[in-house]
Design a protein around this motif. Structure first.
Motif, PDB file in Angstrom:
ATOM      1  N   ASP A 139      16.493   3.628  91.840  1.00  0.00           N
ATOM      2  CA  ASP A 139      15.608   4.339  90.915  1.00  0.00           C
ATOM      3  C   ASP A 139      16.149   5.715  90.541  1.00  0.00           C
ATOM      4  O   ASP A 139      15.560   6.414  89.738  1.00  0.00           O
ATOM      5  CB  ASP A 139      14.220   4.533  91.548  1.00  0.00           C
ATOM      6  N   TYR A 140      17.244   6.094  91.157  1.00  0.00           N
ATOM      7  CA  TYR A 140      17.747   7.443  90.919  1.00  0.00           C
ATOM      8  C   TYR A 140      18.968   7.461  90.018  1.00  0.00           C
ATOM      9  O   TYR A 140      19.685   8.439  89.923  1.00  0.00           O
ATOM     10  CB  TYR A 140      18.074   8.118  92.253  1.00  0.00           C
ATOM     11  N   GLY A 141      19.215   6.341  89.387  1.00  0.00           N
ATOM     12  CA  GLY A 141      20.367   6.310  88.499  1.00  0.00           C
ATOM     13  C   GLY A 141      20.527   4.946  87.875  1.00  0.00           C
ATOM     14  O   GLY A 141      19.658   4.084  87.990  1.00  0.00           O
ATOM     15  N   THR A 142      21.651   4.749  87.217  1.00  0.00           N
ATOM     16  CA  THR A 142      21.903   3.501  86.514  1.00  0.00           C
ATOM     17  C   THR A 142      23.150   2.854  87.076  1.00  0.00           C
ATOM     18  O   THR A 142      24.135   3.536  87.349  1.00  0.00           O
ATOM     19  CB  THR A 142      22.168   3.784  85.012  1.00  0.00           C
ATOM     20  N   VAL A 143      23.071   1.546  87.252  1.00  0.00           N
ATOM     21  CA  VAL A 143      24.255   0.831  87.707  1.00  0.00           C
ATOM     22  C   VAL A 143      24.749  -0.073  86.597  1.00  0.00           C
ATOM     23  O   VAL A 143      23.980  -0.818  86.011  1.00  0.00           O
ATOM     24  CB  VAL A 143      23.947  -0.031  88.944  1.00  0.00           C
ATOM     25  N   THR A 144      26.013   0.011  86.298  1.00  0.00           N
ATOM     26  CA  THR A 144      26.576  -0.879  85.283  1.00  0.00           C
ATOM     27  C   THR A 144      27.881  -1.474  85.792  1.00  0.00           C
ATOM     28  O   THR A 144      28.617  -0.821  86.537  1.00  0.00           O
ATOM     29  CB  THR A 144      26.886  -0.132  83.974  1.00  0.00           C
ATOM     30  N   GLU A 190      39.115  -8.854  90.594  1.00  0.00           N
ATOM     31  CA  GLU A 190      38.669  -7.509  90.916  1.00  0.00           C
ATOM     32  C   GLU A 190      37.433  -7.169  90.072  1.00  0.00           C
ATOM     33  O   GLU A 190      37.359  -7.537  88.904  1.00  0.00           O
ATOM     34  CB  GLU A 190      39.793  -6.513  90.607  1.00  0.00           C
ATOM     35  N   ALA A 191      36.472  -6.521  90.707  1.00  0.00           N
ATOM     36  CA  ALA A 191      35.262  -6.148  89.983  1.00  0.00           C
ATOM     37  C   ALA A 191      34.980  -4.672  90.198  1.00  0.00           C
ATOM     38  O   ALA A 191      35.327  -4.106  91.226  1.00  0.00           O
ATOM     39  CB  ALA A 191      34.074  -6.967  90.467  1.00  0.00           C
ATOM     40  N   GLN A 192      34.336  -4.089  89.220  1.00  0.00           N
ATOM     41  CA  GLN A 192      34.090  -2.653  89.294  1.00  0.00           C
ATOM     42  C   GLN A 192      32.698  -2.322  88.758  1.00  0.00           C
ATOM     43  O   GLN A 192      32.296  -2.840  87.716  1.00  0.00           O
ATOM     44  CB  GLN A 192      35.136  -1.945  88.439  1.00  0.00           C
ATOM     45  N   ALA A 193      31.987  -1.519  89.500  1.00  0.00           N
ATOM     46  CA  ALA A 193      30.675  -1.093  89.040  1.00  0.00           C
ATOM     47  C   ALA A 193      30.569   0.419  89.138  1.00  0.00           C
ATOM     48  O   ALA A 193      31.176   1.030  90.011  1.00  0.00           O
ATOM     49  CB  ALA A 193      29.577  -1.730  89.872  1.00  0.00           C
ATOM     50  N   THR A 194      29.807   0.978  88.245  1.00  0.00           N
ATOM     51  CA  THR A 194      29.641   2.431  88.250  1.00  0.00           C
ATOM     52  C   THR A 194      28.168   2.780  88.360  1.00  0.00           C
ATOM     53  O   THR A 194      27.325   2.214  87.674  1.00  0.00           O
ATOM     54  CB  THR A 194      30.222   3.046  86.959  1.00  0.00           C
ATOM     55  N   PHE A 195      27.890   3.681  89.278  1.00  0.00           N
ATOM     56  CA  PHE A 195      26.530   4.163  89.490  1.00  0.00           C
ATOM     57  C   PHE A 195      26.469   5.607  89.009  1.00  0.00           C
ATOM     58  O   PHE A 195      27.277   6.437  89.425  1.00  0.00           O
ATOM     59  CB  PHE A 195      26.189   4.080  90.972  1.00  0.00           C
TER      60      PHE A 195
END
Lengths: 367, 179
Positions: A139-144, A190-195
């Motif tokens: 709830d404190y940010g966005t994950v993509t 390989e996978a990458q996510a950014t918060f």
């Protein structure tokens, strides 16, 4: 003959057949044991009365439909270390939440140098309440996803390696007795996510719940964490199930034995330090003292991969695997075990419905 | 529950779904029963039971030998966890139930029953997980062998564990009784 134990007497209360043989003969002739039997029997029936409840009337058919409406499991490759809270399922489900927590704890320790790559593993005891508290971080940010993971089951090691950018699946020297020799390979790119932390979201989330969240440090607004996992390869021994719905081949259940190898997850961050993240997570309402202590007890956050272990379900012990320190997980029920270790920049997992000694043996002989 | 290995690829999904349905049909009532012993609330017990089955289905094969034991154990622990987490909320609800109880035909009896039930659940919540689980599994109708499997202990230990747990619960209930 010695007097009968409390346990034996208690069993006699429940089981008339246990009242045969030497024990029964002893009881017949021993006033002391008879008196104890009476006490134990009285206690048993008063407890039974205390625990009595009106019977729950259930509609099994309807309940089954309810359960089947919940989306089916995602791939159980074991090295899918998802750090994204699942979108479609309630987070109260322990396993799903545990996986989300794994990632969030990893995130929490994005190190002071804004770079994190584990070289050893440690376990953290968790409770469901801990996990639920951690999940609030979403709830404190966005994950993509900046790079979506491609996960595929294959019939040959070569195909799996191709998906995983050339990483070869480890080879098992000898399977323990009872494990099916039917093998399915799997590969993940390989996978990458950014918060991205957001002060506005944090405020809104807190307002919605009528709670006061810990103050979000100013520099955390807009700070990003980028998490990279994989590539990864693995093999699964046992019967494979493909879901009846959906045509994708990447959904797998029912592993008897899983062997997996993955490039160590990497976390990079901007604007914030590990200490700030740690403080912030520890300040979340609802995190148990147990988890706080465990997190604080971990020595070197920049190099340690944390594995959350649900307190009620499993135990963990440090083990030496292939010359490095690893962690052995054993289900208390004795129905499953696993070994996790990090060597030469890769995380290895051996897990399944096998004995812990077998898991360690396989781990040590993995090529 | 043997699975034909040769026809696996074509029938595995169907077989496992069928196996899961069979497992569900066979065990759902007992899993609810275990949770209901702990929570004394059939609706909440069904909630717990469904979560337990969903968790199981997600991670395990319904034809696994350990399936019933896993379900029983999870039912006991999940409901005990819920009981501990919900103790404060439950206090309120029980207080309400007592008020409602006063309007029934035999108010005094109803009041005593609710009060007993509340005290026992509080006492259960104070107990260590394992003895509490032994009690509710056995009270939920499991045999000694099934309790032993669910908890991963030898069947010869069940009598002793049960006796000790009953003694503990009796003392805990007495401790929670206002003078």
């Amino acid at each position: 003959m010695a007097h009968l134990t409390d346990g034996t007497l208690r069993r006699m209360v429940d089981d008339p057949d246990a009242k045969a043989g030497a024990d029964a003969a002893h009881l017949d002739g021993c006033a002391e044991c008879q008196a104890r039997f009476k006490t134990i029997s009285d206690d048993a029936s008063s407890i039974a009365t205390l625990l009595a409840v009106p019977e729950a009337r259930v509609d099994v058919g309807r309940a089954f439909e309810t359960v089947m409406r919940v989306p089916k499991a995602q791939p159980a490759l074991g090295l899918r270390l998802p750090f994204l809270p699942p979108r479609t399922r309630p987070l109260t489900l322990a396993f799903v939440a545990a996986v989300a927590a794994a990632a969030l704890v990893v995130v929490a320790f994005a190190a002071g140098g804004f770079f994190f790559q584990p070289t050893t593993v440690k376990t953290v005891p968790i409770t469901v309440a801990d996990i639920q508290a951690l999940s609030q971080l979403a709830d404190y940010g966005t994950v993509t996803w900046t790079k979506e993971p491609q996960l595929q089951a294959t019939t040959s090691a070569a195909d799996a390696a191709a998906i995983a950018g050339g990483m070869q699946p480890p080879v098992v020297a000898q399977l323990p007795a009872g494990v099916s020799t039917t093998v399915t390979y799997g590969g993940m790119s390989e996978a990458q996510a950014t918060f991205t932390f957001s002060a506005a979201k944090a405020a809104a989330a807190a307002a919605a719940k009528g709670q006061t969240p810990p103050t979000l440090p100013a520099e955390m607004d807009g700070a990003t964490l980028t998490i990279t996992v994989g590539p990864a390869v693995g093999e699964i021994y046992g019967n494979m199930n493909k879901p009846t719905t959906g045509s994708s081949t990447d959904q797998i259940n029912l592993p008897q034995l899983i062997i997996a190898k993955s490039a160590s997850p990497k976390v990079t961050s901007t604007q914030v330090t590990a200490q700030q993240l740690e403080d912030y997570i520890l300040a979340q309402p609802g995190i148990s003292d147990q988890l706080k202590n465990a997190i604080k007890a971990i020595g070197d956050p920049s190099t340690t991969l944390l594995i959350p272990v649900p307190i009620e379900y499993a135990t963990s012990t440090p083990v030496n695997v292939q010359g490095v320190e690893g962690v052995a997980l054993g289900d208390n029920t004795g129905v499953g075990s696993g070994v996790v270790w990090v060597k030469n920049g890769s995380v290895y997992v051996v897990a399944g419905s096998i004995k812990q000694s077998d898991a360690i043996d396989i781990a040590n002989n993995l090529k | 529950m043997g699975i034909n290995l040769g026809a696996r690829h074509m029938t595995a999904a169907r077989t496992d779904d069928d196996a899961f349905q069979a497992l569900f049909t066979a065990e759902y009532g007992r899993v609810v029963g275990i949770a209901n012993r702990v929570l004394a609330d059939p609706h909440e017990a069904e909630d717990v039971a469904q979560e337990v089955f969903i968790d199981f289905h997600r991670l395990h094969s319904a034809s696994a030998d350990y399936a019933p034991a896993w379900l029983h154990r999870a039912a006991a622990h999940s409901s005990l966890n819920r009981l501990r987490g919900a103790r404060r909320r439950q206090k309120r609800e029980f207080a309400q139930a007592i008020e409602e109880g006063e309007r029934t035909l035999d108010p005094q009896k109803q009041l005593e029953m609710d009060e007993d039930r509340r005290r026992v659940r509080e006492a259960l919540g104070r107990m260590a997980p394992k003895p509490a689980a032994v009690l509710v599994l056995r009270a939920g109708g499991l045999s000694y062998a099934e309790v032993a499997q669910a908890l991963g202990v030898g069947i010869s230990q069940i009598g002793t564990l049960l006796r000790r747990a009953e003694d503990t619960l009796r003392k805990e209930v007495t401790r929670g009784t206002p003078n």
